[in-house]
Each structure stands twice: as structure tokens, then as C-alpha cells.
Design an enzyme around this catalytic site. Sequence first.
Site, PDB file in Angstrom:
ATOM      1  N   LYS A  75     -74.577  20.753   9.856  1.00  0.00           N
ATOM      2  CA  LYS A  75     -74.384  19.616   8.962  1.00  0.00           C
ATOM      3  C   LYS A  75     -75.736  19.191   8.383  1.00  0.00           C
ATOM      4  CE  LYS A  75     -69.924  18.754   9.843  1.00  0.00           C
ATOM      5  NZ  LYS A  75     -69.663  20.029  10.514  1.00  0.00           N
TER       6      LYS A  75
ATOM      7  N   SER B 223     -66.676  23.048   6.279  1.00  0.00           N
ATOM      8  CA  SER B 223     -67.180  21.675   6.166  1.00  0.00           C
ATOM      9  C   SER B 223     -68.424  21.573   5.289  1.00  0.00           C
ATOM     10  CB  SER B 223     -67.472  21.097   7.554  1.00  0.00           C
ATOM     11  OG  SER B 223     -68.561  21.755   8.162  1.00  0.00           O
TER      12      SER B 223
END
Length: 202
Positions: A158, A121
Site C-alpha cells: 500500500k 488494491s
Amino acid sequence: MNARNEQLTSRQQEILDFIRQTVESEGRPPTRAEVCSAFGFKSPNAAETHLRALAAKGAILLEEGRARGIRLAEALGLPLVGRVAAGNPILAAEHVEARIQFDPALFSPRADYLLRVRGMSMRDAGILDGDLIAVHRSHEARNGQVVVARIDDDVTVKTLRRNGPIVELLPANPDFDPIVVDTRSAALELEGIMVGLIRTDH
């Protein structure tokens, strides 16, 4: 955002810094009596309580029956955290796959542990599946920093973007959607900020 259990209190951080300074300046850890004296504790039990809390949080190791039986966990290398079980502190012993010899001070701010990245990701930020990221434990972060966050017992890496109570955790891969959390109604806990990247053989 709330600190998790493994976050150090301000007094625990002061004691850990004192232990580091003593080791760096004298080449040995302080005794419990020296910890008492440095912080004005009236009872050795007060120092022992703080030391045991530091040991429980993975910051030091205590050796019973030795006057200088305080060892910095980082002296054994940075803990490498693999898969994190739901509900458990990130530095729980069962999560630590190994200890890797890295000087935590090579990173700024200093690294507290290494975390093995799972998935792609964050690919476009150069963070690949299997890479190790160096993490500084903190429950505060600035917009744009890469963070380790816990949402409903899942841990994710993230980029942080905060707008009031709304927090977005942004991937660096168009195949993944941002994670949007309204902190007024959902739990989001920051485990730390990324301070370095170690590429591994994939």
C-alpha cells in the site's frame, strides 16, 4: 516501527558491503581471514558468527570446507517471494518460489527481493494482480512511498501516509478501504519499500 529479524544490523550490512566490494573488485569473495582482518576481529569465530547470521537472513550462502566459500545470494538472482505464511520472515526459504536474474543495482536503492502482488488494491497505481514488485528492505519510509507492510501477520502492499502514531496504508482502488493503524496499540512492521515494477503475463 520495528525491524523484523531479517533486517541486517549495521555491522552485518558493513560485512555484506565488504563482500560485494571484494567480489566486484577482485572477482572472488573474501576469505574468512580477510573478513577478520578488514573488521579487526580478534577471533575467526567472530567473523563466522556474523557470516552465519547473514546466511540465516538470506544475504549470503556459505559453502562448508572452502576457504572462499562465501557466495552472494543475489549472484544467483533476486529471490521471488510468493505467498507469505503468517508469522514467518518474508525471505524464509519456504516463501521463495524462484530466483530471477536481475541486477539488484538496476533499482535505486538496490532491490533485495521481488514480491508477487496479490489482488487489485493498487490497480490505479499501475500495480496489478500477479505483477512483481522490486523491494528494498527497510523499516523506514517516507509519506507517499509504496511499502510492503506487515499487520497482524498479514503482508500488504500500500501507499504509506503517517501522521504521528497514526499510520494509514492507502489503496489505489476505490473498491478498497484504507487500513488505519494506531501504532500505540497495534503492531505495524515495515518490511520494505517498492523500488520497481515488473509486469508479468496475466
